[in-house]
Motif scaffolding. Structure first.
Motif, short mmCIF file in Angstrom:
data_model
loop_
_atom_site.label_atom_id
_atom_site.label_comp_id
_atom_site.label_asym_id
_atom_site.label_seq_id
_atom_site.Cartn_x
_atom_site.Cartn_y
_atom_site.Cartn_z
N LYS A 133 0.82 -1.21 0.00
CA LYS A 133 0.00 0.00 0.00
C LYS A 133 0.86 1.27 0.00
O LYS A 133 0.57 2.22 -0.72
N GLN A 134 1.94 1.26 0.77
CA GLN A 134 2.83 2.43 0.80
C GLN A 134 3.51 2.63 -0.55
O GLN A 134 3.61 3.76 -1.03
N SER A 135 3.96 1.56 -1.15
CA SER A 135 4.60 1.65 -2.46
C SER A 135 3.63 2.10 -3.53
O SER A 135 3.97 2.91 -4.40
N LEU A 136 2.42 1.56 -3.47
CA LEU A 136 1.40 1.95 -4.44
C LEU A 136 1.07 3.43 -4.31
O LEU A 136 0.99 4.13 -5.32
N GLN A 137 0.92 3.91 -3.08
CA GLN A 137 0.62 5.33 -2.89
C GLN A 137 1.75 6.20 -3.42
O GLN A 137 1.51 7.22 -4.06
N SER A 138 2.98 5.79 -3.17
CA SER A 138 4.13 6.54 -3.68
C SER A 138 4.13 6.58 -5.20
O SER A 138 4.38 7.63 -5.80
N ALA A 139 3.84 5.45 -5.83
CA ALA A 139 3.80 5.41 -7.30
C ALA A 139 2.67 6.29 -7.84
O ALA A 139 2.86 7.01 -8.84
N LEU A 140 1.52 6.26 -7.18
CA LEU A 140 0.41 7.11 -7.61
C LEU A 140 0.76 8.59 -7.45
O LEU A 140 0.45 9.41 -8.32
N ASP A 141 1.42 8.94 -6.34
CA ASP A 141 1.82 10.33 -6.12
C ASP A 141 2.78 10.79 -7.20
O ASP A 141 2.66 11.90 -7.72
N GLN A 142 3.74 9.93 -7.55
CA GLN A 142 4.72 10.28 -8.57
C GLN A 142 4.08 10.41 -9.95
O GLN A 142 4.51 11.22 -10.77
N ALA A 143 3.04 9.62 -10.17
CA ALA A 143 2.35 9.67 -11.46
C ALA A 143 1.30 10.78 -11.51
O ALA A 143 0.70 11.01 -12.55
N GLY A 144 1.09 11.39 -10.36
CA GLY A 144 0.10 12.47 -10.31
C GLY A 144 -1.31 11.96 -10.12
O GLY A 144 -2.27 12.65 -10.45
N GLY A 145 -1.45 10.69 -9.60
CA GLY A 145 -2.77 10.12 -9.47
C GLY A 145 -3.36 10.25 -8.16
O GLY A 145 -3.33 10.44 -7.12
#
Length: 63
Positions: A51-63
Protein backbone atom coordinates in the motif's frame (compact mmCIF):
# COMPACT_ATOMS: atom_id res chain seq x y z
CA UNK A 1 -5.57 -0.72 -15.58
CA UNK A 2 -2.93 -3.01 -14.12
CA UNK A 3 -0.92 -3.36 -10.93
CA UNK A 4 2.19 -5.50 -10.50
CA UNK A 5 4.40 -5.82 -7.46
CA UNK A 6 7.99 -5.66 -8.64
CA UNK A 7 9.53 -6.62 -5.33
CA UNK A 8 8.08 -8.51 -2.37
CA UNK A 9 9.36 -10.10 0.85
CA UNK A 10 11.25 -13.33 0.30
CA UNK A 11 12.33 -16.26 2.40
CA UNK A 12 10.61 -18.77 4.65
CA UNK A 13 6.95 -18.10 5.30
CA UNK A 14 7.18 -14.81 3.39
CA UNK A 15 7.30 -16.73 0.11
CA UNK A 16 3.98 -18.42 0.87
CA UNK A 17 2.32 -15.27 2.17
CA UNK A 18 3.57 -13.23 -0.77
CA UNK A 19 2.33 -15.81 -3.28
CA UNK A 20 -1.15 -15.57 -1.77
CA UNK A 21 -1.27 -11.87 -0.94
CA UNK A 22 0.24 -10.08 -3.92
CA UNK A 23 -2.27 -11.27 -6.55
CA UNK A 24 -5.12 -10.22 -4.24
CA UNK A 25 -3.50 -6.85 -3.58
CA UNK A 26 -2.94 -6.29 -7.32
CA UNK A 27 -6.58 -7.10 -8.01
CA UNK A 28 -7.86 -4.83 -5.25
CA UNK A 29 -5.63 -1.96 -6.35
CA UNK A 30 -6.97 -2.08 -9.89
CA UNK A 31 -10.58 -2.33 -8.70
CA UNK A 32 -10.19 0.54 -6.21
CA UNK A 33 -8.03 2.79 -8.37
CA UNK A 34 -6.35 4.01 -5.16
CA UNK A 35 -3.99 2.75 -2.48
CA UNK A 36 -6.90 2.65 -0.03
CA UNK A 37 -7.29 -1.12 -0.13
CA UNK A 38 -7.77 -3.77 2.52
CA UNK A 39 -4.81 -5.68 3.90
CA UNK A 40 -4.68 -9.40 3.25
CA UNK A 41 -5.17 -11.32 6.49
CA UNK A 42 -1.96 -12.98 7.62
CA UNK A 43 0.17 -10.82 5.34
CA UNK A 44 0.17 -7.52 7.20
CA UNK A 45 3.81 -6.69 6.49
CA UNK A 46 3.42 -7.39 2.77
CA UNK A 47 0.10 -5.54 2.59
CA UNK A 48 1.42 -2.47 4.38
CA UNK A 49 4.50 -2.26 2.18
CA UNK A 50 2.40 -2.79 -0.93
CA UNK A 51 0.00 0.00 0.00
CA UNK A 52 2.83 2.43 0.80
CA UNK A 53 4.60 1.65 -2.46
CA UNK A 54 1.40 1.95 -4.44
CA UNK A 55 0.62 5.33 -2.89
CA UNK A 56 4.13 6.54 -3.68
CA UNK A 57 3.80 5.41 -7.30
CA UNK A 58 0.41 7.11 -7.61
CA UNK A 59 1.82 10.33 -6.12
CA UNK A 60 4.72 10.28 -8.57
CA UNK A 61 2.35 9.67 -11.46
CA UNK A 62 0.10 12.47 -10.31
CA UNK A 63 -2.77 10.12 -9.47
Amino acid sequence: TKADAVQAPKGGLSDQKTALAVPKLNQEAVAAGTADIDAVSGATYTSTGYKQSLQSALDQAGG
